[in-house]
Scaffold this motif. Structure first.
Motif, PDB file in Angstrom:
ATOM      1  N   ARG A   1      42.122  46.363  36.696  1.00 49.81           N
ATOM      2  CA  ARG A   1      43.113  47.430  36.860  1.00 49.81           C
ATOM      3  C   ARG A   1      43.373  48.138  35.528  1.00 49.81           C
ATOM      4  O   ARG A   1      43.485  49.368  35.477  1.00 49.81           O
ATOM      5  N   ARG A   2      43.458  47.364  34.449  1.00 46.24           N
ATOM      6  CA  ARG A   2      43.651  47.984  33.128  1.00 46.24           C
ATOM      7  C   ARG A   2      42.435  48.837  32.746  1.00 46.24           C
ATOM      8  O   ARG A   2      42.584  49.949  32.217  1.00 46.24           O
ATOM      9  N   ALA A   3      41.249  48.317  33.004  1.00 38.20           N
ATOM     10  CA  ALA A   3      40.029  49.038  32.641  1.00 38.20           C
ATOM     11  C   ALA A   3      39.932  50.370  33.374  1.00 38.20           C
ATOM     12  O   ALA A   3      39.610  51.405  32.774  1.00 38.20           O
ATOM     13  N   MET A   4      40.211  50.360  34.666  1.00 41.23           N
ATOM     14  CA  MET A   4      40.117  51.597  35.440  1.00 41.23           C
ATOM     15  C   MET A   4      41.217  52.571  35.050  1.00 41.23           C
ATOM     16  O   MET A   4      40.994  53.787  35.011  1.00 41.23           O
ATOM     17  N   LEU A   5      42.391  52.063  34.723  1.00 45.39           N
ATOM     18  CA  LEU A   5      43.483  52.940  34.295  1.00 45.39           C
ATOM     19  C   LEU A   5      43.150  53.615  32.973  1.00 45.39           C
ATOM     20  O   LEU A   5      43.443  54.798  32.770  1.00 45.39           O
ATOM     21  N   LYS A   6      42.528  52.865  32.075  1.00 39.64           N
ATOM     22  CA  LYS A   6      42.172  53.432  30.772  1.00 39.64           C
ATOM     23  C   LYS A   6      40.942  54.337  30.852  1.00 39.64           C
ATOM     24  O   LYS A   6      40.905  55.401  30.234  1.00 39.64           O
ATOM     25  N   GLY A   7      39.948  53.907  31.593  1.00 36.06           N
ATOM     26  CA  GLY A   7      38.680  54.635  31.605  1.00 36.06           C
ATOM     27  C   GLY A   7      38.603  55.754  32.612  1.00 36.06           C
ATOM     28  O   GLY A   7      38.053  56.825  32.327  1.00 36.06           O
ATOM     29  N   ASP A   8      39.127  55.517  33.815  1.00 36.92           N
ATOM     30  CA  ASP A   8      39.032  56.500  34.899  1.00 36.92           C
ATOM     31  C   ASP A   8      40.333  56.537  35.689  1.00 36.92           C
ATOM     32  O   ASP A   8      40.383  56.138  36.853  1.00 36.92           O
ATOM     33  N   PRO A   9      41.393  57.018  35.082  1.00 37.92           N
ATOM     34  CA  PRO A   9      42.707  56.979  35.734  1.00 37.92           C
ATOM     35  C   PRO A   9      42.795  57.803  37.014  1.00 37.92           C
ATOM     36  O   PRO A   9      43.706  57.587  37.818  1.00 37.92           O
ATOM     37  N   ASP A  10      41.879  58.740  37.210  1.00 35.25           N
ATOM     38  CA  ASP A  10      41.928  59.576  38.407  1.00 35.25           C
ATOM     39  C   ASP A  10      41.313  58.904  39.628  1.00 35.25           C
ATOM     40  O   ASP A  10      41.467  59.405  40.750  1.00 35.25           O
ATOM     41  N   LEU A  11      40.606  57.802  39.428  1.00 43.83           N
ATOM     42  CA  LEU A  11      40.001  57.103  40.554  1.00 43.83           C
ATOM     43  C   LEU A  11      41.023  56.176  41.197  1.00 43.83           C
ATOM     44  O   LEU A  11      41.766  55.479  40.513  1.00 43.83           O
ATOM     45  N   ASP A  12      41.041  56.164  42.512  1.00 39.38           N
ATOM     46  CA  ASP A  12      41.986  55.361  43.283  1.00 39.38           C
ATOM     47  C   ASP A  12      41.327  54.018  43.614  1.00 39.38           C
ATOM     48  O   ASP A  12      40.382  53.963  44.406  1.00 39.38           O
ATOM     49  N   ILE A  13      41.827  52.942  43.020  1.00 35.82           N
ATOM     50  CA  ILE A  13      41.227  51.627  43.226  1.00 35.82           C
ATOM     51  C   ILE A  13      41.239  51.232  44.695  1.00 35.82           C
ATOM     52  O   ILE A  13      40.270  50.654  45.203  1.00 35.82           O
ATOM     53  N   GLN A  14      42.301  51.541  45.400  1.00 43.53           N
ATOM     54  CA  GLN A  14      42.385  51.187  46.816  1.00 43.53           C
ATOM     55  C   GLN A  14      41.272  51.849  47.615  1.00 43.53           C
ATOM     56  O   GLN A  14      40.663  51.222  48.497  1.00 43.53           O
ATOM     57  N   LYS A  15      40.978  53.099  47.305  1.00 41.52           N
ATOM     58  CA  LYS A  15      39.907  53.803  48.014  1.00 41.52           C
ATOM     59  C   LYS A  15      38.534  53.320  47.571  1.00 41.52           C
ATOM     60  O   LYS A  15      37.599  53.235  48.374  1.00 41.52           O
ATOM     61  N   THR A  52      37.718  50.315  46.718  1.00 41.88           N
ATOM     62  CA  THR A  52      37.448  48.964  47.203  1.00 41.88           C
ATOM     63  C   THR A  52      37.606  48.819  48.713  1.00 41.88           C
ATOM     64  O   THR A  52      37.496  47.713  49.245  1.00 41.88           O
ATOM     65  N   GLY A  53      37.850  49.914  49.418  1.00 42.48           N
ATOM     66  CA  GLY A  53      37.984  49.866  50.866  1.00 42.48           C
ATOM     67  C   GLY A  53      36.651  50.024  51.572  1.00 42.48           C
ATOM     68  O   GLY A  53      35.617  50.285  50.948  1.00 42.48           O
ATOM     69  N   ALA A  54      36.657  49.883  52.879  1.00 40.44           N
ATOM     70  CA  ALA A  54      35.421  49.978  53.652  1.00 40.44           C
ATOM     71  C   ALA A  54      34.843  51.394  53.699  1.00 40.44           C
ATOM     72  O   ALA A  54      33.646  51.578  53.439  1.00 40.44           O
ATOM     73  N   PRO A  55      35.640  52.423  54.011  1.00 41.29           N
ATOM     74  CA  PRO A  55      35.069  53.775  54.056  1.00 41.29           C
ATOM     75  C   PRO A  55      34.637  54.235  52.658  1.00 41.29           C
ATOM     76  O   PRO A  55      35.207  53.802  51.647  1.00 41.29           O
ATOM     77  N   ALA A  56      33.669  55.114  52.618  1.00 35.90           N
ATOM     78  CA  ALA A  56      33.247  55.667  51.330  1.00 35.90           C
ATOM     79  C   ALA A  56      34.411  56.417  50.693  1.00 35.90           C
ATOM     80  O   ALA A  56      35.128  57.150  51.372  1.00 35.90           O
ATOM     81  N   PRO A  57      34.638  56.242  49.401  1.00 35.02           N
ATOM     82  CA  PRO A  57      35.715  56.977  48.723  1.00 35.02           C
ATOM     83  C   PRO A  57      35.362  58.457  48.621  1.00 35.02           C
ATOM     84  O   PRO A  57      34.216  58.849  48.886  1.00 35.02           O
ATOM     85  N   PRO A  58      36.325  59.301  48.242  1.00 31.49           N
ATOM     86  CA  PRO A  58      36.037  60.729  48.088  1.00 31.49           C
ATOM     87  C   PRO A  58      34.876  60.962  47.123  1.00 31.49           C
ATOM     88  O   PRO A  58      34.758  60.283  46.107  1.00 31.49           O
ATOM     89  N   MET A  59      34.027  61.915  47.467  1.00 34.45           N
ATOM     90  CA  MET A  59      32.863  62.209  46.637  1.00 34.45           C
ATOM     91  C   MET A  59      33.280  62.835  45.308  1.00 34.45           C
ATOM     92  O   MET A  59      34.273  63.574  45.241  1.00 34.45           O
TER      93      MET A  59
END
Length: 233
Positions: free
Chosen positions: A197-211, A213-220
């Motif tokens: 969570r820290r890594a994604m917040l620092k490196g790619d804060p615009d990416l939604d972790i919930q999306k 790691t979910g089953a459907p493909a995340p937004p392109m």
């Protein structure tokens, strides 16, 4: 000197940021935005191949995500996140660490390239390669039905290496994970790790972790979506 991680946004260099966060080491994070799809000229100048990731540690400059993660774990992490020879889980650790780039990412990457190029599903090459990602994902799903982490009972660098292809890479090539219940449960465990969570917040804060790691493909990824839309796809 402080370790410097050159992180290209929305790329496999997230593995390196994640490793640093899991280890709790001091490092300097330098971020670069894509321009608009590929790495900017400033990033390409870091290494002859111009690809992510790149790290610098004093006079040492290193590329390749697997090499960077292993170097950091051994040199800055005192061997943490790595399973040593002689341990009962060493063979599994070694296999899954190299599975990430040797099998999983390559299989998905080839299908992604063909899809982005607009090659139809009736093409013989597409037919021949189409089952490779499914085979790799099925094997991983079987593995995760038996153990919580890829190497066994403990979280390791093998997990750090594989998660990108199951999450962020899907913003470039959207595929559904709905039939892989064990992978989805695994990704939920990953999503709860403070280091991730820290890594994604620092490196790619615009990416939604919930999306991610979910089953459907995340937004392109927006630049890819725009390019495909411009081509009428």
């Amino acid at each position: 000197m402080t370790l410097t991680v050159h992180h290209l946004g929305v790329s496999q260099s997230e593995r390196v940021v994640w490793a640093c966060e899991e280890l709790g080491i001091d490092y300097n994070l330098k971020k670069y935005e894509r321009s608009p799809i590929l790495a900017p000229a400033e990033y390409k100048a870091l290494h002859p191949l111009g690809s992510a990731p790149v790290i610098e540690d004093g006079d040492i400059k290193l590329a390749e995500s697997g090499a960077c993660v292993e170097y950091i774990c051994q040199t800055h992490g005192g061997g943490r996140l790595v399973i040593a020879p002689g341990h009962k889980d060493y063979p599994d650790y070694l296999y899954w660490f190299h599975f990430a780039n040797g099998t999983l990412q390559g299989a998905i990457g080839r299908s992604m390239a063909l899809a982005i190029a607009g090659v139809g599903e009736d093409n013989e090459i597409v037919k021949r390669l189409g089952g490779k990602p499914k085979g790799a994902l099925s094997l991983m799903d079987q593995r995760l039905s038996k153990v919580p982490w890829l190497a066994g009972d403990q979280f390791t660098a093998a997990d750090i290496m594989n998660v990108f292809s199951l999450t962020t890479m899907r913003t470039f090539y959207g595929y559904d994970l709905g039939e892989y219940s064990n992978i989805l449960a695994y990704l939920q465990r990953v999503s709860q790790r403070d280091g991730y969570r820290r890594a994604m917040l620092k490196g790619d804060p615009d990416l939604d972790i919930q999306k991610l790691t979910g089953a459907p493909a995340p937004p392109m990824f927006k630049a890819i979506a725009a390019a495909l839309q411009a081509e009428g796809r």
